[in-house]
Motif scaffolding. Structure first.
Motif, PDB file in Angstrom:
ATOM      1  N   TYR A  21       0.820  -1.207   0.000  1.00  0.00           N
ATOM      2  CA  TYR A  21       0.000   0.000   0.000  1.00  0.00           C
ATOM      3  C   TYR A  21       0.857   1.261   0.000  1.00  0.00           C
ATOM      4  O   TYR A  21       0.402   2.324  -0.429  1.00  0.00           O
ATOM      5  N   ALA A  22       2.101   1.158   0.490  1.00  0.00           N
ATOM      6  CA  ALA A  22       2.997   2.324   0.520  1.00  0.00           C
ATOM      7  C   ALA A  22       3.486   2.714  -0.870  1.00  0.00           C
ATOM      8  O   ALA A  22       3.978   3.825  -1.058  1.00  0.00           O
ATOM      9  N   ILE A  23       3.370   1.809  -1.856  1.00  0.00           N
ATOM     10  CA  ILE A  23       3.837   2.083  -3.218  1.00  0.00           C
ATOM     11  C   ILE A  23       2.717   2.762  -3.995  1.00  0.00           C
ATOM     12  O   ILE A  23       1.595   2.257  -4.064  1.00  0.00           O
ATOM     13  N   ARG A  24       3.021   3.901  -4.573  1.00  0.00           N
ATOM     14  CA  ARG A  24       2.048   4.662  -5.357  1.00  0.00           C
ATOM     15  C   ARG A  24       2.617   4.861  -6.759  1.00  0.00           C
ATOM     16  O   ARG A  24       3.594   5.581  -6.937  1.00  0.00           O
ATOM     17  N   TRP A  25       1.991   4.214  -7.726  1.00  0.00           N
ATOM     18  CA  TRP A  25       2.450   4.303  -9.106  1.00  0.00           C
ATOM     19  C   TRP A  25       1.803   5.499  -9.796  1.00  0.00           C
ATOM     20  O   TRP A  25       0.626   5.776  -9.605  1.00  0.00           O
ATOM     21  N   VAL A  26       2.597   6.198 -10.592  1.00  0.00           N
ATOM     22  CA  VAL A  26       2.084   7.328 -11.358  1.00  0.00           C
ATOM     23  C   VAL A  26       2.931   7.465 -12.618  1.00  0.00           C
ATOM     24  O   VAL A  26       4.143   7.175 -12.611  1.00  0.00           O
ATOM     25  N   HIS A  27       2.287   7.867 -13.698  1.00  0.00           N
ATOM     26  CA  HIS A  27       2.992   8.069 -14.965  1.00  0.00           C
ATOM     27  C   HIS A  27       3.810   9.354 -14.889  1.00  0.00           C
ATOM     28  O   HIS A  27       3.419  10.327 -14.230  1.00  0.00           O
ATOM     29  N   THR A  28       4.950   9.356 -15.567  1.00  0.00           N
ATOM     30  CA  THR A  28       5.822  10.540 -15.543  1.00  0.00           C
ATOM     31  C   THR A  28       5.109  11.764 -16.117  1.00  0.00           C
ATOM     32  O   THR A  28       5.306  12.882 -15.643  1.00  0.00           O
ATOM     33  N   GLY A  29       4.285  11.552 -17.143  1.00  0.00           N
ATOM     34  CA  GLY A  29       3.560  12.685 -17.720  1.00  0.00           C
ATOM     35  C   GLY A  29       2.581  13.305 -16.749  1.00  0.00           C
ATOM     36  O   GLY A  29       2.378  14.526 -16.752  1.00  0.00           O
ATOM     37  N   GLU A  30       1.961  12.487 -15.897  1.00  0.00           N
ATOM     38  CA  GLU A  30       1.048  13.023 -14.891  1.00  0.00           C
ATOM     39  C   GLU A  30       1.788  13.824 -13.833  1.00  0.00           C
ATOM     40  O   GLU A  30       1.317  14.881 -13.392  1.00  0.00           O
ATOM     41  N   LEU A  31       2.954  13.332 -13.418  1.00  0.00           N
ATOM     42  CA  LEU A  31       3.697  14.042 -12.371  1.00  0.00           C
ATOM     43  C   LEU A  31       4.226  15.381 -12.859  1.00  0.00           C
ATOM     44  O   LEU A  31       4.206  16.380 -12.128  1.00  0.00           O
ATOM     45  N   LEU A  32       4.701  15.424 -14.100  1.00  0.00           N
ATOM     46  CA  LEU A  32       5.289  16.654 -14.625  1.00  0.00           C
ATOM     47  C   LEU A  32       4.253  17.735 -14.889  1.00  0.00           C
ATOM     48  O   LEU A  32       4.624  18.857 -15.239  1.00  0.00           O
ATOM     49  N   LYS A  33       2.968  17.414 -14.722  1.00  0.00           N
ATOM     50  CA  LYS A  33       1.947  18.456 -14.832  1.00  0.00           C
ATOM     51  C   LYS A  33       2.038  19.457 -13.693  1.00  0.00           C
ATOM     52  O   LYS A  33       1.507  20.562 -13.806  1.00  0.00           O
ATOM     53  N   GLY A  34       2.678  19.074 -12.599  1.00  0.00           N
ATOM     54  CA  GLY A  34       2.787  19.966 -11.451  1.00  0.00           C
ATOM     55  C   GLY A  34       1.714  19.686 -10.428  1.00  0.00           C
ATOM     56  O   GLY A  34       0.943  18.724 -10.538  1.00  0.00           O
ATOM     57  N   PRO A  35       1.639  20.519  -9.393  1.00  0.00           N
ATOM     58  CA  PRO A  35       0.643  20.300  -8.338  1.00  0.00           C
ATOM     59  C   PRO A  35      -0.772  20.472  -8.867  1.00  0.00           C
ATOM     60  O   PRO A  35      -1.007  21.279  -9.778  1.00  0.00           O
ATOM     61  N   PRO A  36      -1.732  19.717  -8.335  1.00  0.00           N
ATOM     62  CA  PRO A  36      -3.111  19.856  -8.809  1.00  0.00           C
ATOM     63  C   PRO A  36      -3.703  21.194  -8.398  1.00  0.00           C
ATOM     64  O   PRO A  36      -3.389  21.744  -7.339  1.00  0.00           O
ATOM     65  N   VAL A  37      -4.548  21.714  -9.244  1.00  0.00           N
ATOM     66  CA  VAL A  37      -5.216  22.983  -8.949  1.00  0.00           C
ATOM     67  C   VAL A  37      -6.462  22.698  -8.123  1.00  0.00           C
ATOM     68  O   VAL A  37      -6.932  21.560  -8.016  1.00  0.00           O
ATOM     69  N   ARG A  38      -6.993  23.740  -7.523  1.00  0.00           N
ATOM     70  CA  ARG A  38      -8.179  23.577  -6.691  1.00  0.00           C
ATOM     71  C   ARG A  38      -9.375  23.180  -7.561  1.00  0.00           C
ATOM     72  O   ARG A  38      -9.555  23.674  -8.669  1.00  0.00           O
ATOM     73  N   ASP A  39     -10.179  22.261  -7.027  1.00  0.00           N
ATOM     74  CA  ASP A  39     -11.379  21.758  -7.698  1.00  0.00           C
ATOM     75  C   ASP A  39     -11.046  21.072  -9.021  1.00  0.00           C
ATOM     76  O   ASP A  39     -11.848  21.090  -9.973  1.00  0.00           O
ATOM     77  N   GLU A  40      -9.866  20.464  -9.110  1.00  0.00           N
ATOM     78  CA  GLU A  40      -9.518  19.725 -10.323  1.00  0.00           C
ATOM     79  C   GLU A  40     -10.312  18.414 -10.374  1.00  0.00           C
ATOM     80  O   GLU A  40     -10.447  17.707  -9.372  1.00  0.00           O
ATOM     81  N   GLU A  41     -10.824  18.086 -11.535  1.00  0.00           N
ATOM     82  CA  GLU A  41     -11.617  16.874 -11.681  1.00  0.00           C
ATOM     83  C   GLU A  41     -10.735  15.643 -11.536  1.00  0.00           C
ATOM     84  O   GLU A  41      -9.610  15.593 -12.035  1.00  0.00           O
ATOM     85  N   ASP A  42     -11.280  14.633 -10.836  1.00  0.00           N
ATOM     86  CA  ASP A  42     -10.564  13.384 -10.609  1.00  0.00           C
ATOM     87  C   ASP A  42     -11.525  12.234 -10.911  1.00  0.00           C
ATOM     88  O   ASP A  42     -12.171  11.696 -10.011  1.00  0.00           O
ATOM     89  N   PRO A  43     -11.640  11.826 -12.176  1.00  0.00           N
ATOM     90  CA  PRO A  43     -12.594  10.759 -12.511  1.00  0.00           C
ATOM     91  C   PRO A  43     -12.256   9.430 -11.858  1.00  0.00           C
ATOM     92  O   PRO A  43     -13.162   8.641 -11.542  1.00  0.00           O
ATOM     93  N   GLU A  44     -10.956   9.150 -11.655  1.00  0.00           N
ATOM     94  CA  GLU A  44     -10.585   7.888 -11.005  1.00  0.00           C
ATOM     95  C   GLU A  44     -11.086   7.840  -9.561  1.00  0.00           C
ATOM     96  O   GLU A  44     -11.547   6.787  -9.092  1.00  0.00           O
ATOM     97  N   ARG A  45     -11.020   8.947  -8.881  1.00  0.00           N
ATOM     98  CA  ARG A  45     -11.511   8.978  -7.511  1.00  0.00           C
ATOM     99  C   ARG A  45     -13.034   8.829  -7.468  1.00  0.00           C
ATOM    100  O   ARG A  45     -13.572   8.139  -6.590  1.00  0.00           O
ATOM    101  N   GLU A  46     -13.715   9.472  -8.406  1.00  0.00           N
ATOM    102  CA  GLU A  46     -15.175   9.333  -8.458  1.00  0.00           C
ATOM    103  C   GLU A  46     -15.575   7.887  -8.726  1.00  0.00           C
ATOM    104  O   GLU A  46     -16.535   7.370  -8.127  1.00  0.00           O
ATOM    105  N   GLU A  47     -14.838   7.214  -9.607  1.00  0.00           N
ATOM    106  CA  GLU A  47     -15.140   5.805  -9.880  1.00  0.00           C
ATOM    107  C   GLU A  47     -14.872   4.939  -8.655  1.00  0.00           C
ATOM    108  O   GLU A  47     -15.634   4.015  -8.350  1.00  0.00           O
TER     109      GLU A  47
END
Length: 283
Positions: A55-81
């Motif tokens: 559970y301590a391992i969190r996978w993320v694509h490099t393209g997602e990380l390089l977007k920078g910090p998330p903005v306020r009220d950013e949509e997260d469809p994976e979380r909604e699912e």
């Protein structure tokens, strides 16, 4: 609590699994991948990690990380699912029909167990937005580990902003020349201190009954490691002064020189008070 590490490796999950095992589930590991999926589940399964360590391992694509910090009220469809899922999840009509077509109960048990594992992964999986928020929180991660097939200089400079000041980093490369280029780039940019370039040597052993000894033919070097501590980046300078404020101008004497300086004639010699009085009368 615990260390927060950012890992980018091309070792089929060997480095991620080793870190997860050594950390014992304390802290978190953000593992980067540049493919559609991590693709190292088989190698991680051989570590026999506990649920807490996995559970301590969190996978993320490099393209997602390089977007920078998330903005306020950013949509997260994976979380909604994920939040829409319920447990126990009752099988749908087509799933019941598929179960009824199976020949025996053993096949149904295997299918239902795999289905339960798939739903369990969905319920505990971190979304890309959540991982980005975790990486950029508190000024960045505590440590950075890179052992990828890409150029060390460009890779490290791209991921270094996600490392908090005073955080430690280590970069592995099979050859020393790319690490020397990275060493100079970090020094010239004043991005790190305590830079150390070390040579690693892997000694392979033949393990047989009564014939255990080091192998006769081995590679001279097992690769090179560049480690250091990140410095806090210098603040951006404003050409018109900090924050656009007007900076005080240094006061000068009545003769155009700084206070305490003696006026000089055209030939560079000191002409004293008499020379200054003479120039005032000529003006």
């Amino acid at each position: 609590g615990g260390c927060r590490a950012l890992v980018f490796e091309s070792c089929s999950g060997l480095l991620v699994g080793t870190l997860a095992q050594r950390m014992g589930g304390c802290g978190s590991i953000v593992a980067l991948h540049d493919t559609q999926s991590p693709g190292c589940g088989d190698s991680l399964a051989r570590f026999n990690l506990s649920f807490r360590e996995q559970y301590a391992i969190r996978w993320v694509h490099t393209g997602e990380l390089l977007k920078g910090p998330p903005v306020r009220d950013e949509e997260d469809p994976e979380r909604e699912e994920r939040e829409s899922l319920g447990w126990p999840a009752l099988p749908q009509e087509h799933t019941r029909a598929f179960l009824a077509s199976m020949p025996d109960d053993a096949s149904r048990a295997v299918f239902l167990r795999r289905r339960a594992d798939r739903f369990a992964r969905k319920l505990v999986r971190h979304t890309a937005v959540e991982v980005r928020a975790a990486v950029t929180a508190h000024g960045g991660v505590d440590s950075l580990v890179i052992a990828s097939k890409y150029d060390p200089t460009s890779t490290t400079l791209a991921l270094l902003p996600f490392l908090a000041p005073s955080g430690s980093f280590v970069v592995y490369c099979e050859y020393i020349e790319p690490l020397l280029e990275l060493f100079r780039a970090l020094q010239d940019g004043k991005l790190a201190i305590k830079l150390q370039l070390a040579d690693t040597w892997t000694r392979e052993y033949q393990v047989l009954e009564g014939r255990t000894h080091p192998k006769m033919n081995m590679s001279q070097s097992g690769g090179f490691l560049l480690s250091g501590i990140k410095l806090e980046p210098p603040p951006a300078t404003d050409p018109e002064g900090e924050g656009g404020e007007i900076q005080p101008v240094e006061k000068k004497g009545t003769d155009g020189n700084k206070p305490g300086k003696t006026a000089r004639s055209d030939d560079g010699e000191d002409d004293g008070d008499a020379g200054r009085e003479k120039r005032r009368k000529e003006e």
